[in-house]
Motif scaffolding. Structure first.
Motif, mmCIF file in Angstrom:
data_model
loop_
_atom_site.group_PDB
_atom_site.id
_atom_site.type_symbol
_atom_site.label_atom_id
_atom_site.label_comp_id
_atom_site.label_asym_id
_atom_site.label_seq_id
_atom_site.Cartn_x
_atom_site.Cartn_y
_atom_site.Cartn_z
ATOM 1 N N UNK A 1 6.429 -0.776 7.707
ATOM 2 C CA UNK A 1 6.069 0.389 7.644
ATOM 3 C C UNK A 1 7.153 1.272 6.713
ATOM 4 N N UNK A 2 6.530 1.925 5.758
ATOM 5 C CA UNK A 2 7.387 2.686 5.063
ATOM 6 C C UNK A 2 7.717 3.837 5.640
ATOM 7 N N UNK A 3 8.996 4.735 5.249
ATOM 8 C CA UNK A 3 9.073 5.994 5.993
ATOM 9 C C UNK A 3 8.265 6.885 5.467
ATOM 10 N N UNK A 4 8.045 8.089 5.990
ATOM 11 C CA UNK A 4 7.249 9.139 5.577
ATOM 12 C C UNK A 4 7.690 9.768 4.220
ATOM 13 N N UNK A 5 8.985 9.817 4.201
ATOM 14 C CA UNK A 5 9.728 10.313 2.842
ATOM 15 C C UNK A 5 9.572 9.355 1.549
ATOM 16 N N UNK B 1 0.845 -1.218 -0.130
ATOM 17 C CA UNK B 1 -0.015 -0.244 0.149
ATOM 18 C C UNK B 1 0.948 1.104 0.040
ATOM 19 N N UNK B 2 0.268 2.401 -0.033
ATOM 20 C CA UNK B 2 1.215 3.683 -0.173
ATOM 21 C C UNK B 2 2.105 3.694 1.345
ATOM 22 N N UNK B 3 1.587 3.250 2.435
ATOM 23 C CA UNK B 3 2.374 3.677 3.634
ATOM 24 C C UNK B 3 3.069 2.142 4.048
ATOM 25 N N UNK B 4 2.868 1.050 3.391
ATOM 26 C CA UNK B 4 3.417 -0.090 4.009
ATOM 27 C C UNK B 4 3.428 -1.286 2.884
ATOM 28 N N UNK B 5 4.522 -2.480 3.276
ATOM 29 C CA UNK B 5 4.833 -3.271 2.463
ATOM 30 C C UNK B 5 4.023 -4.718 3.359
ATOM 31 N N UNK B 6 3.606 -5.697 2.655
ATOM 32 C CA UNK B 6 3.199 -6.997 3.256
ATOM 33 C C UNK B 6 3.844 -7.954 2.739
ATOM 34 N N UNK B 7 4.590 -8.560 3.749
ATOM 35 C CA UNK B 7 5.520 -9.840 3.289
ATOM 36 C C UNK B 7 5.223 -11.008 4.067
ATOM 37 N N UNK B 8 4.920 -12.062 3.414
ATOM 38 C CA UNK B 8 5.062 -13.464 3.728
ATOM 39 C C UNK B 8 5.904 -14.291 3.327
ATOM 40 N N UNK B 9 6.726 -15.165 4.480
ATOM 41 C CA UNK B 9 7.688 -16.138 4.027
ATOM 42 C C UNK B 9 7.010 -17.432 4.383
ATOM 43 N N UNK B 10 6.941 -18.623 3.655
ATOM 44 C CA UNK B 10 6.274 -19.884 3.942
ATOM 45 C C UNK B 10 7.376 -20.627 4.083
ATOM 46 N N UNK B 11 7.602 -21.192 5.483
ATOM 47 C CA UNK B 11 8.426 -22.209 5.961
ATOM 48 C C UNK B 11 8.129 -23.089 6.908
ATOM 49 N N UNK B 12 7.030 -24.125 6.301
ATOM 50 C CA UNK B 12 6.184 -25.114 7.290
ATOM 51 C C UNK B 12 7.490 -25.846 8.074
ATOM 52 N N UNK C 1 12.858 -20.051 14.132
ATOM 53 C CA UNK C 1 13.126 -19.094 12.913
ATOM 54 C C UNK C 1 13.579 -17.712 13.560
ATOM 55 N N UNK C 2 14.710 -17.221 12.857
ATOM 56 C CA UNK C 2 15.297 -15.826 13.038
ATOM 57 C C UNK C 2 14.767 -15.021 12.187
ATOM 58 N N UNK C 3 14.325 -13.720 12.469
ATOM 59 C CA UNK C 3 14.232 -12.722 11.529
ATOM 60 C C UNK C 3 14.374 -11.389 12.108
ATOM 61 N N UNK C 4 15.202 -10.443 11.363
ATOM 62 C CA UNK C 4 15.803 -9.100 11.477
ATOM 63 C C UNK C 4 15.485 -8.512 10.504
ATOM 64 N N UNK C 5 14.949 -7.027 10.838
ATOM 65 C CA UNK C 5 14.672 -6.253 9.992
ATOM 66 C C UNK C 5 15.491 -4.818 10.336
ATOM 67 N N UNK C 6 16.064 -4.142 9.666
ATOM 68 C CA UNK C 6 16.699 -2.903 9.952
ATOM 69 C C UNK C 6 16.134 -1.727 9.064
ATOM 70 N N UNK C 7 16.304 -0.440 9.718
ATOM 71 C CA UNK C 7 15.968 0.750 9.268
ATOM 72 C C UNK C 7 16.385 1.171 7.624
ATOM 73 N N UNK C 8 17.333 0.379 7.345
ATOM 74 C CA UNK C 8 18.281 0.342 6.066
ATOM 75 C C UNK C 8 17.151 -0.158 5.018
ATOM 76 N N UNK C 9 16.147 -1.075 5.394
ATOM 77 C CA UNK C 9 15.219 -1.774 4.634
ATOM 78 C C UNK C 9 15.933 -3.287 4.364
ATOM 79 N N UNK C 10 16.853 -3.782 5.069
ATOM 80 C CA UNK C 10 17.513 -5.007 4.945
ATOM 81 C C UNK C 10 16.540 -6.090 5.903
ATOM 82 N N UNK C 11 16.074 -7.267 5.294
ATOM 83 C CA UNK C 11 15.426 -8.203 5.989
ATOM 84 C C UNK C 11 16.386 -9.356 5.765
ATOM 85 N N UNK D 1 14.700 3.046 2.358
ATOM 86 C CA UNK D 1 14.556 2.770 3.879
ATOM 87 C C UNK D 1 13.293 2.586 4.422
ATOM 88 N N UNK D 2 12.899 1.815 5.618
ATOM 89 C CA UNK D 2 11.817 1.409 6.225
ATOM 90 C C UNK D 2 11.730 2.111 7.576
#
Length: 126
Positions: free
Chosen positions: A115-119, A43-54, A59-69, A95-96
């Motif tokens: 969440x996307x940044x305001x910019x 959407x204009x203000x966010x990204x929806x992401x799903x990772x399938x791993x039954x 699981x280890x998930x890390x998200x940075x402000x630089x936009x690296x998952x 960046x996010x």
């Protein structure tokens, strides 16, 4: 070794053809990690992401402000009980805002609302 896997245990199971089934198998050290199925929408203000791993274990998930998952997990296959290592590094276009993003780890999938940044909010990212 067959198909990158080595036999771990064999219990004498027989297929209709008379051949033996291998009940459990383990990955051969040095096999490349698997990549989970990845689905996304935005959407204009966010990204929806799903990772399938039954059947993911720890699981280890890390998200940075630089936009690296980054994602990693070990999972057993339903059909062969083989252990597989999954890894994913995903660099987003901009960046996010990691603090305002949400991550939910479930037994079959990891879902995220990023969440996307305001910019960078507004137009859709290609």
């Amino acid at each position: 070794a067959r198909g990158g896997l080595e036999k771990k245990a064999q219990r004498g199971l027989r297929a209709p053809s008379g051949r033996s089934f291998v009940e459990t198998m383990t990955p051969v050290p040095g096999d490349p990690p698997r990549v989970p199925f990845t689905y996304w929408a935005q959407r204009k203000d966010r990204v929806f992401l799903t990772l399938e791993c039954p059947n993911a274990e720890d699981p280890k998930v890390h998200l940075t402000d630089d936009g690296v998952l980054t994602f990693s997990a070990n999972a057993k296959s339903d059909s062969t009980e083989a252990d597989h290592h999954y890894e994913l590094t995903l660099e987003l276009l901009h960046p996010i805002n990691a603090k305002d993003s949400q991550i939910h780890v479930g037994p079959r999938r990891v879902t995220m609302v990023i969440a996307k940044t305001e910019e960078n909010a507004g137009p859709h990212w290609p």
